[in-house]
Write a protein that holds these residues in place. Structure first.
Motif, PDB file in Angstrom:
ATOM      1  N   GLU A   1       1.736   6.500  -6.903  1.00 24.44           N
ATOM      2  CA  GLU A   1       0.726   7.483  -7.288  1.00 24.44           C
ATOM      3  C   GLU A   1       1.290   8.893  -7.147  1.00 24.44           C
ATOM      4  OE1 GLU A   1      -2.576   6.544  -4.791  1.00 24.44           O
ATOM      5  OE2 GLU A   1      -3.200   4.848  -6.039  1.00 24.44           O
TER       6      GLU A   1
ATOM      7  N   LYS B   1       2.283   1.660  -3.407  1.00 24.32           N
ATOM      8  CA  LYS B   1       1.237   2.121  -4.309  1.00 24.32           C
ATOM      9  C   LYS B   1       1.019   3.624  -4.141  1.00 24.32           C
ATOM     10  CE  LYS B   1      -3.590   1.210  -5.455  1.00 24.32           C
ATOM     11  NZ  LYS B   1      -4.781   0.450  -5.071  1.00 24.32           N
ATOM     12  N   THR B   2       0.964   4.079  -2.891  1.00 26.55           N
ATOM     13  CA  THR B   2       0.799   5.504  -2.614  1.00 26.55           C
ATOM     14  C   THR B   2       1.982   6.291  -3.151  1.00 26.55           C
ATOM     15  OG1 THR B   2      -0.432   4.951  -0.617  1.00 26.55           O
ATOM     16  CG2 THR B   2       0.420   7.185  -0.769  1.00 26.55           C
TER      17      THR B   2
ATOM     18  N   GLU C   1       0.835  -1.203   0.000  1.00 27.23           N
ATOM     19  CA  GLU C   1       0.000   0.000   0.000  1.00 27.23           C
ATOM     20  C   GLU C   1       0.868   1.251   0.000  1.00 27.23           C
ATOM     21  OE1 GLU C   1      -3.313   0.554  -0.252  1.00 27.23           O
ATOM     22  OE2 GLU C   1      -3.485  -1.584  -0.695  1.00 27.23           O
TER      23      GLU C   1
END
Length: 137
Positions: A93, A89-90, A86
């Motif tokens: 992004e 992923k952040t 996670e």
């Protein structure tokens, strides 16, 4: 001899019956002793079997505890892995958003540079015209 005199009034059949009874009693007693011995052996085997069963139960319980601990560690590791995924992923992004901003800045900068280049060309053309006018005079 005294014993035989006791059985004389009853006859030889009684003497044979008593002898048979004594023989039956003797062999019956040996049979009972052997039967008790067999029962003791069986009970010893049953005790050993029960001990083995208890050992197997303890061993199975130990394996189950170890398996549970291992599954707990695996679950914790998976949780850490998921949280790292996670976070990655952040971060990705964020990098994509940053790249988009940089790309738009680059496009805007290129447009400004082209405009400035046109102005410089225009100024250069004017200067050349003025220079040509002054040189022809």
């Amino acid at each position: 001899m005294e014993v035989l005199k006791l059985f004389v009034p009853y006859g030889p059949a009684w003497l044979g019956g008593v002898l048979l009874a004594l023989i039956a009693f003797y062999f019956g007693r040996q049979f009972l002793e052997e039967y008790k011995l067999q029962n003791e052996r069986k009970s010893a085997l049953d005790i050993k079997r029960e001990e083995r069963k208890q050992d197997e139960v303890k061993e199975r319980a130990q394996r189950d505890r170890e398996r549970s601990e291992m599954e707990g560690r695996i679950a914790a590791q998976m949780e850490r892995s998921n949280s790292l995924m996670e976070a990655m992923k952040t971060l990705m992004e964020s990098v994509v958003a940053s790249n988009d901003v940089l790309h738009s800045d680059l496009v805007h900068s290129q447009a400004r540079s082209q405009g400035m280049a046109q102005k410089v060309d225009h100024i250069c053309d004017r200067v050349d015209l003025l220079y040509d006018k002054e040189s022809t005079r």
